[in-house]
Design an enzyme around this catalytic site. Structure first.
Site, mmCIF file in Angstrom:
data_model
loop_
_atom_site.group_PDB
_atom_site.id
_atom_site.type_symbol
_atom_site.label_atom_id
_atom_site.label_comp_id
_atom_site.label_asym_id
_atom_site.label_seq_id
_atom_site.Cartn_x
_atom_site.Cartn_y
_atom_site.Cartn_z
ATOM 1 N N CYS A 149 0.688 -1.305 0.610
ATOM 2 C CA CYS A 149 -0.039 0.055 -0.074
ATOM 3 C C CYS A 149 0.372 1.007 -0.432
ATOM 4 C CB CYS A 149 -1.011 -0.491 0.737
ATOM 5 S SG CYS A 149 -0.222 -0.572 2.768
ATOM 6 N N HIS A 242 -2.393 6.909 3.420
ATOM 7 C CA HIS A 242 -0.790 6.836 3.869
ATOM 8 C C HIS A 242 -0.088 7.908 3.746
ATOM 9 C CE1 HIS A 242 -1.046 2.830 5.552
ATOM 10 N NE2 HIS A 242 -1.066 2.231 4.537
HETATM 11 N N1 LIG Z 1 -4.623 -3.426 4.736
HETATM 12 C C1 LIG Z 1 -4.437 -3.020 3.887
HETATM 13 O O1 LIG Z 1 -4.621 -1.588 3.737
HETATM 14 C C2 LIG Z 1 -3.405 -3.639 3.067
HETATM 15 C C3 LIG Z 1 -3.312 -2.462 1.777
HETATM 16 C C4 LIG Z 1 -2.414 -4.537 0.797
HETATM 17 C C5 LIG Z 1 -2.018 -5.043 1.181
HETATM 18 N N2 LIG Z 1 -2.297 -5.709 2.130
HETATM 19 C C6 LIG Z 1 -2.687 -7.484 2.389
HETATM 20 O O2 LIG Z 1 -3.094 -6.975 1.992
HETATM 21 C C7 LIG Z 1 -3.773 -8.577 2.779
HETATM 22 C C8 LIG Z 1 -5.265 -8.819 3.891
HETATM 23 O O3 LIG Z 1 -4.824 -8.058 4.730
HETATM 24 P P1 LIG Z 1 -5.642 -7.032 5.721
HETATM 25 O O4 LIG Z 1 -5.529 -5.790 6.415
HETATM 26 O O5 LIG Z 1 -7.055 -7.058 5.285
HETATM 27 O O6 LIG Z 1 -6.044 -8.612 6.557
HETATM 28 P P2 LIG Z 1 -7.032 -8.523 8.146
HETATM 29 O O7 LIG Z 1 -7.823 -7.605 8.043
HETATM 30 O O8 LIG Z 1 -6.192 -9.680 9.032
HETATM 31 O O9 LIG Z 1 -7.686 -9.986 7.231
HETATM 32 C C9 LIG Z 1 -7.465 -10.823 6.864
HETATM 33 C C10 LIG Z 1 -7.834 -12.164 6.478
HETATM 34 O O10 LIG Z 1 -7.394 -12.927 6.380
HETATM 35 C C11 LIG Z 1 -7.803 -14.497 6.668
HETATM 36 N N3 LIG Z 1 -7.380 -15.214 6.639
HETATM 37 C C12 LIG Z 1 -6.290 -15.580 8.052
HETATM 38 N N4 LIG Z 1 -6.101 -16.334 8.420
HETATM 39 C C13 LIG Z 1 -6.627 -17.338 7.347
HETATM 40 C C14 LIG Z 1 -6.263 -18.715 6.784
HETATM 41 N N5 LIG Z 1 -4.917 -19.899 7.568
HETATM 42 N N6 LIG Z 1 -7.025 -19.467 6.204
HETATM 43 C C15 LIG Z 1 -7.733 -18.589 5.012
HETATM 44 N N7 LIG Z 1 -8.087 -17.150 5.849
HETATM 45 C C16 LIG Z 1 -7.450 -16.477 6.260
HETATM 46 C C17 LIG Z 1 -8.959 -14.050 7.600
HETATM 47 O O11 LIG Z 1 -10.461 -14.584 7.352
HETATM 48 P P3 LIG Z 1 -11.011 -14.726 9.324
HETATM 49 O O12 LIG Z 1 -11.189 -13.771 9.069
HETATM 50 O O13 LIG Z 1 -11.754 -16.087 9.306
HETATM 51 O O14 LIG Z 1 -9.909 -15.201 10.095
HETATM 52 C C18 LIG Z 1 -9.156 -12.514 6.885
HETATM 53 O O15 LIG Z 1 -10.589 -12.288 6.157
HETATM 54 C C19 LIG Z 1 -2.871 -9.005 3.514
HETATM 55 O O16 LIG Z 1 -1.959 -9.802 3.299
HETATM 56 C C20 LIG Z 1 -2.440 -7.636 3.546
HETATM 57 O O17 LIG Z 1 -1.032 -7.748 4.124
HETATM 58 C C21 LIG Z 1 -3.582 -5.256 3.022
#
Ligand SMILES: NC(=O)c1ccc[n+]([C@@H]2O[C@H](COP(=O)([O-])OP(=O)(O)OC[C@H]3O[C@@H](n4cnc5c(N)ncnc54)[C@H](OP(=O)(O)O)[C@@H]3O)[C@@H](O)[C@H]2O)c1
Length: 346
Positions: A149, A242
């Protein structure tokens, strides 16, 4: 309705998954037919499981979907992944191997030599790497990724400078929103009234990803750009968006007017999620700001301000972007729109 492409959301309960579902609620090309997450969420109706944090309501078409496991067969052609990086690598490989097109936000595959890491207005020619995945997956499936991001904001700001004048050195200090840590992410006790001067792996990602994105696609490979980036990343008590302070030195000398003119040189790809302006520059020293600029271009425009001389490197500039839209869900949707427009999804 039925002519829309069926898409699934892996990581549907998380911050990025929710943003994907919200942005796809009324999308002209895609309709969400499947949602999947961890085994803890599987088997539960979406509305009954998700802790919904978007200001829009959960789309009616998604509310009643039952969350699947990330190993189930999914009734979708294309999968958006917002999976936690602890799980994303293997799951994305699995679905690409089963013939799905996987459009990922996670870090796991970004640096793979056959994986496109794309900002479509910058390096759409890197989609050519999809061909290289054919042998590996032998299924018609493949993976494409969008950058970290913060990388997106840095890369969109600097690409016109790189293209026109070259870059020698870049220093960047970020002030990153809490939504970048996912949900529930960082505890309020840790962040309110505070600045945390470290985000795991973030500096490393910002220092390498732009070099791949700005790289040349030659003979089926990416030849990385060759300049130095030093990044310092801070978590600050801002909900979304950001902000960053960037200093840079160019290869060729350029005047302020020439650089500003280059910043305005992006073409509009005219995809459904394309903003009118990819990069919006203003000379105002008080811009950009998260509260004022978060909605620019529906969160898809990167805003930059106050290009000025730097006493150490040649130039400095402020930049800002929406981390869960241009930095994640919106970026992934733009990539998927590009794939459709260019007949890369069979
Ligand atoms: N937030 C940002 O601004 C941003 C920006 C760019 C990239 N990202 C990337 O995008 C991804 C998601 O980020 P996020 O911020 O949305 O994270 P998050 O809010 O922590 O969500 C993570 C998701 O992954 C699922 N998950 C976790 N463990 C799992 C498993 N073993 N098997 C299947 N599903 C699983 C969770 O499901 P449950 O609810 O069932 O646990 C949840 O739906 C990450 O890789 C992050 O680095 C994030």
């Amino acid at each position: 309705m039925s002519s829309k492409i069926k898409v699934g959301i892996l990581g549907c309960t998380g911050a990025v998954g929710q943003k994907l579902i919200s942005l796809l609620g009324n999308h002209p090309l895609f309709r969400v037919t499947e949602v999947a997450a961890s085994d803890n969420s599987a088997g539960i109706k979406y509305a009954g499981r998700v802790n919904w944090k978007e200001s829009s309501r959960i789309p009616d078409s998604v509310k009643e979907l039952t969350i699947k496991k990330c190993s189930d067969v999914l009734d979708a052609e294309l999968l958006f992944s917002g999976l936690d990086s602890s799980a994303a690598g293997g799951i994305e490989d699995y679905y690409a191997g089963k013939g799905y097109v996987v459009v990922s936000n996670s870090k796991n595959h970004r640096m793979g030599s056959d994986i496109p890491l794309i900002i479509p207005e910058v390096n759409s020619e890197h989609f050519g790497l999809i061909e290289k995945q054919k042998e590996k997956y032998n299924s018609g499936g493949y993976i494409v990724t969008n950058p970290n991001c913060s990388t997106v904001v840095l890369a969109v700001t600097l690409f016109p400078v790189y293209k026109n004048f070259g870059l020698k050195k870049v220093l960047v200090t970020t002030m990153q929103a809490v939504s970048g840590a996912g949900y529930p992410g960082i505890s309020s006790m840790d962040i309110l009234g505070n600045v945390i001067p470290h985000i795991n792996d973030e500096e490393e990602k910002m220092q390498i990803e732009p070099l791949k994105i700005f790289g040349k696609f030659e003979d089926g490979k990416i030849k990385f750009a060759d300049f130095k980036i030093s990044a310092m990343c801070n978590r600050v008590p801002v909900r979304d968006g950001h902000t960053m302070s960037i200093s840079f030195e160019t290869e060729k000398r350029a005047s302020k007017d020439e650089i500003i003119s280059a910043l305005g040189s992006y073409d509009n790809l005219n995809l459904p999620s394309s903003p009118e302006l990819v990069l919006k520059y203003t000379d105002d020293p008080f811009r950009p700001q998260p509260l004022l600029d978060i909605d620019t271009g529906n969160g898809m425009t990167v805003t930059a301000g106050n290009l000025r001389k730097c006493g150490v490197l040649e130039w400095k500039i402020n930049a800002f972007g929406h981390n869960t839209i241009r930095g994640a869900a919106g970026a992934a949707i733009l990539n998927a729109e590009y794939l459709i427009k260019n007949n890369l999804v069979k």
